[in-house]
Scaffold this active site. Structure first.
Site, PDB file in Angstrom:
ATOM      1  N   HIS A 306      16.650  11.012   4.584  1.00 19.08           N
ATOM      2  CA  HIS A 306      17.217  11.872   5.621  1.00 19.08           C
ATOM      3  C   HIS A 306      18.631  12.253   5.217  1.00 19.08           C
ATOM      4  O   HIS A 306      19.367  11.441   4.646  1.00 19.08           O
ATOM      5  CB  HIS A 306      17.240  11.151   6.971  1.00 19.08           C
ATOM      6  CG  HIS A 306      17.458  12.055   8.141  1.00 19.08           C
ATOM      7  ND1 HIS A 306      18.712  12.492   8.503  1.00 19.08           N
ATOM      8  CD2 HIS A 306      16.595  12.631   9.015  1.00 19.08           C
ATOM      9  CE1 HIS A 306      18.608  13.284   9.560  1.00 19.08           C
ATOM     10  NE2 HIS A 306      17.342  13.386   9.888  1.00 19.08           N
ATOM     11  N   ASP A 363       9.814  12.269  10.755  1.00 16.89           N
ATOM     12  CA  ASP A 363       8.847  13.333  10.475  1.00 16.89           C
ATOM     13  C   ASP A 363       7.568  12.775   9.860  1.00 16.89           C
ATOM     14  O   ASP A 363       6.478  13.292  10.109  1.00 16.89           O
ATOM     15  CB  ASP A 363       9.459  14.368   9.528  1.00 16.89           C
ATOM     16  CG  ASP A 363      10.654  15.066  10.140  1.00 16.89           C
ATOM     17  OD1 ASP A 363      10.519  15.571  11.268  1.00 16.89           O
ATOM     18  OD2 ASP A 363      11.726  15.106   9.509  1.00 16.89           O
TER      19      ASP A 363
END
Length: 430
Positions: A306, A363
């Site tokens: 991320h 995600d």
């Protein structure tokens, strides 16, 4: 303000004030830099630029912390719901029973679209992407509420905010039904927010969708975990448009467009597309993991790492547990889910990924959950948009509530040609 930053340019020294946030974050206030020095700052992509002061969401990527209005995401995921969390994000505090009841009633009262909106849906081809329909229909919906552009008052804001949160799921479900050539299913007043969305998505006129509690809870958690995430691309877009005093629906439609980009809201869709590619190649994930470690292979693990979090994404820890519970309860036999588990194990155990902090992110797990629930891949980013709506509304409200707010107008560093004359067309060669 505290302390002063010292800057030396062209032999001159300048003192620039600094600002400290409530969590100890420090910033150099450069608002008067150009007037004082003739210079601007250049920070392409805004990676190190604070575009605003906001009281909504706090992230500490180094320590893996996410809080909405000061409340840890872990507490909200365990004890709250998406709608209660939406109230917290928009209004700044957890609601009382009376406040939550009124907010819920506003959502229910505003869940139906104006009947004339059906004609707008009919204008889209069956191949239209749901995100295109969502953005267009949010904008179109604003036409039916002329009060959006009237004088501001708190009561009007409450109604429009509830209307947008409620109707975005109705528009999303209708767009899905349209793309599949299915009849529209209207919301039921007796259903709560997330259950109603699933009902509108998957019911038939003659047979209601079976609302399994574990499915409703998992999707509600996805909404909650995506409700806000500081100044990401779509939220910054909403604030940019709001700074022009555009109405709430126009700002939200702009946020949808920004979210549509594959580098932003399309990440969970990319996860499933990666799993499909691995499956088609006859791999269980082992060869793909090896290729991902080879920089020359062009293969990349989607849903890992991320930009903000340098530790494990705190949302990923929460949603991993929900994902495991859901898959166990549903007893799904899906080869793509088997591949996903293989990739997850590799990323959590392989020193290559651990050293680079390429942990599975939110995600990765949200894509797996949505596939298990039966949400089609083209709707993944739409789900993200539904969840992010409270954050967009809260950021819109911050702009509108700030008496010092000015229209956003970034500077640029021009790199084109210097002054040159106009050349008539007959002198420009062949």
């Amino acid at each position: 303000m505290s302390n002063m930053a010292k800057l030396e340019l062209d032999g001159n020294r300048y003192e620039i004030p600094t600002v400290t946030g409530s969590e100890g974050e420090r910033a150099i206030a450069l608002g008067s830099l150009r007037d004082a020095t003739g210079y601007i700052t250049l920070d392409e992509g805004y990676a190190n630029t604070g575009s605003c002061q906001s009281a909504i969401t706090f992230i500490d990527g180094e320590r893996g912390i996410l809080r909405y209005r000061g409340v840890p995401i872990e507490d909200l995921a365990e004890q709250s719901s998406f709608i209660e969390t939406a109230y917290l994000i928009i209004y700044g505090n957890l609601p009382t029973r009376a406040q939550l009841r009124r907010f819920s009633e506003l959502l229910t009262d505003n869940e139906n679209l104006h009947e004339d909106m059906k004609y707008h849906f009919e204008g889209f081809p069956s191949t239209a992407h749901p995100m295109a329909i969502l953005s267009a229909m949010i904008n179109a919906s604003s036409c039916f509420y002329p009060g959006l552009n009237g004088p501001r008052n708190p009561e009007r804001f409450d109604i429009h905010a509830a209307r947008l949160i409620s109707q975005v799921r109705t528009i999303a479900a209708f767009s899905y039904r349209k793309s599949r050539g299915l009849p529209i299913i209207y919301p039921k007043r007796s259903y709560k927010y997330t259950a109603n969305f699933l009902h509108m998505m998957f019911s038939d006129p003659y047979d209601d969708y079976e609302l399994k509690p574990e499915v409703v809870k998992a999707l509600d958690l996805i909404f909650l975990l995506h409700a806000d995430h500081e100044q990401n691309c779509s939220t910054a877009t909403v604030r940019m448009v709001a700074s022009s005093q555009a109405n709430l629906f126009a700002c939200a439609a702009a946020g949808v467009c920004a979210l549509w980009g594959p580098l932003h809201g399309g990440a969970n869709q990319a996860v499933v597309e990666m799993l499909q590619e691995i499956h088609r190649s006859g791999d269980d994930g082992s060869r793909f993991v090896a290729a991902a470690k080879d920089k020359t292979s062009g293969k990349r693990l989607m849903g890992f790492g991320h930009r903000v979090y340098k530790q494990y994404d705190p949302r990923a820890k929460i949603i991993k547990r929900a994902c495991d519970r859901l898959l166990d309860s549903m007893r799904i036999d899906d080869p793509l889910l088997d591949i996903a588990k293989h990739l997850e194990a590799a990323a959590l155990q392989d020193p290559y990924f651990i050293e680079r902090r390429l942990y599975p992110n939110v995600d990765f797990y949200s894509g797996i959950i949505m596939r298990a629930v039966g949400i089609p891949i083209e709707m993944f980013t739409v789900i993200f948009a539904i969840g992010r709506m409270p954050g967009w509304i809260a950021n819109f409200k911050e702009i509108m509530d700030d008496p010092r707010s000015r229209i956003y107008r970034p500077r640029q560093l021009y790199t084109g040609p210097t002054a040159r004359p106009y050349v008539p067309v007959d002198q420009r060669g062949t």
